[in-house]
Design a protein around this motif. Structure first.
Motif, short mmCIF file in Angstrom:
data_model
loop_
_atom_site.label_atom_id
_atom_site.label_comp_id
_atom_site.label_asym_id
_atom_site.label_seq_id
_atom_site.Cartn_x
_atom_site.Cartn_y
_atom_site.Cartn_z
N LEU A 467 0.80 -1.22 0.00
CA LEU A 467 0.00 0.00 0.00
C LEU A 467 0.83 1.26 0.00
CD1 LEU A 467 -2.74 -1.06 2.57
CD2 LEU A 467 -2.97 -0.91 0.10
N GLY A 468 2.09 1.16 0.41
CA GLY A 468 2.94 2.34 0.51
C GLY A 468 2.93 2.89 1.92
N ALA A 469 4.06 3.44 2.32
CA ALA A 469 4.21 3.91 3.69
C ALA A 469 3.21 5.01 4.03
CB ALA A 469 5.64 4.40 3.91
N ARG A 470 2.90 5.89 3.06
CA ARG A 470 2.01 7.01 3.34
C ARG A 470 0.62 6.50 3.73
NH1 ARG A 470 1.44 11.77 -1.01
NH2 ARG A 470 3.60 12.04 -0.29
N ARG A 471 0.15 5.45 3.07
CA ARG A 471 -1.22 4.97 3.33
C ARG A 471 -1.33 4.33 4.72
NH1 ARG A 471 -5.50 2.74 0.14
NH2 ARG A 471 -7.35 2.98 1.44
N VAL A 472 -0.29 3.70 5.21
CA VAL A 472 -0.39 2.98 6.48
C VAL A 472 0.12 3.79 7.67
CG1 VAL A 472 -0.18 0.77 5.30
CG2 VAL A 472 1.87 1.85 6.22
N THR A 473 0.80 4.92 7.42
CA THR A 473 1.32 5.74 8.51
C THR A 473 0.17 6.24 9.39
OG1 THR A 473 3.22 6.45 7.21
CG2 THR A 473 2.63 7.80 9.11
N GLY A 474 0.29 6.02 10.69
CA GLY A 474 -0.75 6.44 11.64
C GLY A 474 -1.98 5.56 11.64
N ALA A 496 -6.50 -8.23 0.18
CA ALA A 496 -6.99 -7.08 0.96
C ALA A 496 -6.26 -5.81 0.55
CB ALA A 496 -6.80 -7.36 2.45
N ALA A 497 -4.96 -5.90 0.33
CA ALA A 497 -4.19 -4.73 -0.09
C ALA A 497 -4.65 -4.25 -1.46
CB ALA A 497 -2.70 -5.07 -0.12
N ALA A 498 -4.95 -5.19 -2.36
CA ALA A 498 -5.44 -4.80 -3.69
C ALA A 498 -6.77 -4.07 -3.58
CB ALA A 498 -5.56 -6.03 -4.58
N ARG A 499 -7.65 -4.56 -2.71
CA ARG A 499 -8.94 -3.86 -2.53
C ARG A 499 -8.73 -2.48 -1.92
NH1 ARG A 499 -13.60 -6.70 -3.35
NH2 ARG A 499 -14.75 -5.13 -2.19
N ALA A 500 -7.83 -2.40 -0.95
CA ALA A 500 -7.56 -1.09 -0.34
C ALA A 500 -6.99 -0.12 -1.37
CB ALA A 500 -6.60 -1.26 0.83
N ALA A 501 -6.12 -0.62 -2.24
CA ALA A 501 -5.52 0.23 -3.26
C ALA A 501 -6.57 0.73 -4.26
CB ALA A 501 -4.41 -0.52 -3.99
N SER A 502 -7.58 -0.09 -4.52
CA SER A 502 -8.63 0.32 -5.46
C SER A 502 -9.65 1.26 -4.81
CB SER A 502 -9.35 -0.92 -6.00
OG SER A 502 -10.10 -1.56 -4.97
N MET A 503 -9.57 1.39 -3.48
CA MET A 503 -10.49 2.29 -2.77
C MET A 503 -9.66 3.30 -1.99
SD MET A 503 -13.32 -0.47 -1.37
CE MET A 503 -12.15 -1.20 -0.21
N ALA A 505 -9.84 6.34 -1.34
CA ALA A 505 -10.50 7.33 -0.48
C ALA A 505 -11.15 6.70 0.74
CB ALA A 505 -11.56 8.09 -1.29
N VAL A 506 -11.19 5.38 0.80
CA VAL A 506 -11.85 4.69 1.91
C VAL A 506 -10.82 4.44 3.02
CG1 VAL A 506 -13.06 2.59 2.61
CG2 VAL A 506 -13.48 3.59 0.36
N PRO A 507 -11.10 4.81 4.25
CA PRO A 507 -10.15 4.57 5.35
C PRO A 507 -9.89 3.09 5.55
CG PRO A 507 -11.85 6.13 6.01
CD PRO A 507 -12.29 5.56 4.70
N LEU A 508 -8.70 2.78 5.97
CA LEU A 508 -8.36 1.38 6.23
C LEU A 508 -9.22 0.80 7.35
CD1 LEU A 508 -4.45 1.37 5.98
CD2 LEU A 508 -6.13 0.67 4.26
N ALA A 509 -9.64 1.62 8.28
CA ALA A 509 -10.51 1.13 9.35
C ALA A 509 -11.83 0.61 8.79
CB ALA A 509 -10.77 2.25 10.36
N THR A 510 -12.32 1.23 7.71
CA THR A 510 -13.55 0.76 7.08
C THR A 510 -13.35 -0.62 6.48
OG1 THR A 510 -14.23 3.02 6.58
CG2 THR A 510 -15.27 1.27 5.32
N LEU A 511 -12.21 -0.81 5.80
CA LEU A 511 -11.91 -2.13 5.25
C LEU A 511 -11.79 -3.15 6.37
CD1 LEU A 511 -11.14 -4.03 2.94
CD2 LEU A 511 -8.78 -3.23 3.16
#
Length: 809
Positions: A467-474, A496-503, A505-511
């Motif tokens: 996902l990249g460091a920016r997406r998972v930071t914090g 799961a990472a592929a779905r997160a990458a395709s969304m 704008a969706v927070p990881l907490a939602t996933l």
């Protein structure tokens, strides 16, 4: 005519040397040149041309590109011939293809080594090395193709460098050999044969201390990187240096390594007058692409290296088995390792999917597998025998004396693999399977490596890399939750990472929330069955026997996290010995894992979700409720028996007496220690049963809590005892059972008193006493009075005698 791959792709003829201008044509020509005089399937060429997304008319586009390639080759167009389902490049002499020419020169140099003609060895090796014009396939725009072949070409280059050094050593030109060795060791610090040559060169040059240091350096490097020691031959050379033996002795030991380890067959006539290239080695590995990302598998990679590459004797391990659950990354691990060890297997590395667990449910039969392997090994169709027995004999003869790596992926059972094991002492086999394949271990000397789900830290790293460091930071809580809901399986994490990458704008907490609610529905990508976690897991289920499938479905009712054969028997309504046998079958298929100690099994959350889905589809609600009733009643009987083992005032609760399967009885505990040990072993299960009770069985909450309360206190689990008491109180209120409510207050008060919360403890005990008096429960009143008196005394002066009195209650 000459074709060159060892640098920018080039074609030479009577009119001079020229390149191939069009990128797609270079890819096709490179694919064909890597397997000269062999048909390369259209599917293979299409995968190389479009590794990511194939066009709808891929086959027609391939025809057009081949036609353009022939036009670009001019007079050499007739060398690109149409074969059965693909194309081949006809090579009539080894010198027409540079990497084949290099292999031929290598074979001639090795023959010269055997005869002791070291000047010829040096000349041949240097001629072969001169064929390199740069990085192999330098201008071929196919990362997959270059990645697959780079290791083999590098291994060939290294072998030629070693031969050149061997010529210098054989001529006793030790200092010249040292200058060449120093630069090679920097590039290949783990390649032990270089250190052997360095030790001999130092010693021959009269530098004994440096020779000993060379051995020490190798030993340190191997231990740090691989956890291994130098080979027996290196140790023998070291002993001779320590003893001050003549250099001739070391040279004799070194020269013994030149005994041929494989046999080069006589060349056979090739189609249309072509002459097949030298079969001493094939630098193009027949492997699928190298995995894009491999995280957390260092120990397994080192284990494979130790098992399959660090021995050359007939007693060394020849077969390794990677076993583990679906989605754990066995194939990726096998391929990543295979791509890294090309120099150990100069005669080829081959991968065959045995289709043991797949959608169509049809494993590859032995005869089809043999035919594929003979094709991999370069036998033309007309040379493959017509009978199965003939094909088996030809396969054994072809593999004898070679140094090959065979990867048999996705094996169904040991019987599918055993006929395919190569016969040569220099051959090694790596098998992957969801089954444990104990038969290969017992009868064929295989070594097993279990591939487990990733650790929490490695799961986090994988998600961060995807996902990249920016997406998972914090987002650490969400990342940890995603990893947990994915059972730390690389396949599930990647989806799961592929779905997160395709969304984005969706927070990881939602996933994470979606995964918690319906993980199997979320963990798939479109209609791609290979990426569906549900599909991958279900292929294992489909290979179970019917009784094992029934038990697997039944386990979907168990709240977890562990189960024994006795509990499984209660749940499924079968005798305990039968349950134990079926649990072993599930464990052998890696649908269960032994947890902590023998006889206790666990199932990760994704498998539990699949089992629950299958159970709902296969059984009626009444049958599911009856199974749960048996399970709860069995555990309650066991908890009552444990309570009776260590108190003179056993808890006043009873089980429903649900009929249990034949042979299943609650345990009889010999003493207090045995009862407490059972309660400790089943602690997590009892907590889970109390927390996840279903409608209609609420009374088991307060009954299990009451029966388990003294065991918790005896083990110092005061917080858990109070928590169970509160759950029991709520359940008793829902059931309208005032006696149970009173006992729940007593449980809470006793636990709080032990934990030092005396004021709250007295409040709970007084409430229990009022209810017991109203119901006329004299035995309960007496026990509560004693506990309340002890609590007051303890709160007043801190005397530990109060605790002792409570402990007797």
């Amino acid at each position: 005519m000459r074709f060159g791959l060892l640098g920018p792709l080039e074609v030479g003829g009577a009119e001079g040397i020229a390149g191939v201008a069009a990128p797609k044509q270079r890819v096709i020509l490179a694919c064909l040149a890597l397997r000269p005089n062999q048909v390369v399937a259209c599917e293979t060429l299409i995968d190389a041309l479009w590794p990511d997304a194939k066009p709808a008319n891929a086959r027609m586009a391939l025809l057009n590109y081949v036609a353009r390639l022939r036009h670009a080759l001019g007079p050499a167009a007739e060398r690109v011939q149409t074969g059965n389902g693909g194309y081949r490049l006809v090579i009539r002499e080894d010198a027409e293809l540079d990497h084949v020419h290099a292999l031929s020169l290598e074979a001639q140099a090795r023959q010269a080594v055997e005869s002791g003609d070291f000047s010829r060895v040096q000349s041949l090796a240097e001629s072969a090395l001169a064929l390199w014009r740069g990085e192999a396939l330098e201008d071929v725009p196919c990362e997959v193709l270059r990645a697959d072949c780079t290791g083999a070409f590098e291994a060939l280059w290294l072998r030629l460098q070693e031969l050149r050094i061997d010529a210098l050593l054989g001529a006793c030109r030790f200092e010249s050999a040292l200058s060449a060795l120093s630069s090679l060791i920097v590039v290949r610090p783990l390649h032990e044969p270089l250190y052997e040559r360095q030790l001999i060169a130092f010693y021959g040059a009269g530098w004994r201390a440096e020779a000993l240091e060379s051995y020490r350096t190798l030993r340190t490097v191997l231990r740090d990187a691989l956890g291994a020691d130098p080979s027996a031959r290196m140790a023998e050379l070291h002993r001779y240096v320590l003893a001050g033996a003549p250099i001739g002795v070391l040279l004799q030991v070194w020269r013994e390594a030149f005994v041929p380890e494989w046999v080069v067959d006589e060349p056979k006539a090739a189609p249309d007058g072509a002459r097949p290239h030298s079969q001493a080695a094939d630098p193009a590995p027949q492997l699928p692409r190298r995995p894009h990302l491999l995280i957390g598998r260092d120990l397994e990679l080192k284990g494979l290296t130790r098992l399959l590459t660090q021995g050359t004797g007939t007693d060394d391990c020849r077969v390794a088995v990677l076993t583990g659950p679906a989605g754990v990354g066995k194939t990726s691990l096998a391929l990543a390792w295979a791509h890294s060890v090309g120099d150990h297997f100069p005669d080829g590395r081959h991968h065959l999917d045995l289709n043991g667990f797949a959608a169509d449910g049809v494993p590859l039969c032995g005869d089809d597998a043999l035919a594929a392997l003979l094709d991999f090994l370069g036998l033309p169709p007309e040379d493959i025998p017509a009978t199965p027995e003939g094909r088996m004999a030809r396969y054994r003869a072809t593999t004898a004396g070679r140094r090959l790596l065979m990867i048999f992926d996705n094996a169904r059972d040991a019987a599918q693999v055993r006929p395919l094991l190569p016969t040569g002492d220099g051959c090694r086999t790596l098998v992957t399977s969801r089954r444990s394949l104990g038969g290969l271990v017992a009868l064929d000397g295989a070594e097993q490596i279990t591939v487990a789900p990733l650790s929490a830290e490695d799961s986090r790293i994988l998600l961060a890399r995807r996902l990249g460091a920016r997406r998972v930071t914090g987002q650490q809580p969400a990342v940890e939750a995603i990893a947990e809901h994915c059972a730390h399986l690389p396949l599930a994490l990647s989806v799961a990472a592929a779905r997160a990458a395709s969304m984005a704008a969706v927070p990881l907490a939602t996933l994470a929330g979606q995964l918690q609610a319906r993980a199997l529905d979320v963990l798939h990508i479109g209609d791609d069955a290979v990426s569906s976690v549900r599909t991958a897991l279900s292929w294992s289920y489909q290979r179970l026997s019917e009784p094992a499938g029934y038990l697997f479905r039944a386990l979907g009712l168990h709240p977890g996290p562990e189960i024994t054969a006795e509990a499984a028997a209660a749940l499924a309504g079968i005798p305990p010995h039968r349950a134990a046998t079926l649990l072993d079958e599930l464990a052998a298929m890696n649908l269960l894992a032994e947890y902590g100690e023998p006889g206790r099994y666990s199932m990760h959350n994704l498998l539990a979700a699949l089992a629950s889905e299958l159970l709902v589809d296969a059984s009626a609600p009444e049958a599911r409720r009856a199974a749960l009733h048996r399970l709860y009643d069995y555990y309650l009987r066991c908890a009552i028996a444990a309570d009776h083992s260590f108190t003179t005032m056993p808890v006043n609760v009873t089980a429903d007496g649900v009929p249990l399967p034949p042979g299943l009885k609650p345990p009889v505990f010999a003493d207090e220690r045995a009862g407490i040990a059972w309660a400790a072993a089943e602690h997590k299960v009892l907590m889970s049963l109390i927390n996840h009770v279903v409608a209609g069985l609420e009374s088991y909450v307060w009954r299990l809590s009451a029966a388990n309360s003294r065991a918790l206190v005896a083990r110092g689990r005061f917080h858990d005892a109070a928590k169970q008491g509160r759950l029991a109180q709520a359940a008793a209120l829902r059931c309208g059972n005032r006696a149970a409510v009173g006992h729940a207050h007593f449980q809470i008060g006793r636990a709080l008193a032990f934990s030092g919360e005396f004021q709250t403890a007295r409040y709970q005990l007084k409430r229990a006493l009022r209810i017991q008096r109203s119901l006329g429960d004299e035995a309960g009143q007496a026990e509560t009075d004693r506990t309340l008196t002890s609590c007051r005394a303890l709160a007043g002066d801190g005397d530990r005698r109060g605790v002792e009195v409570m402990a007797q209650a």
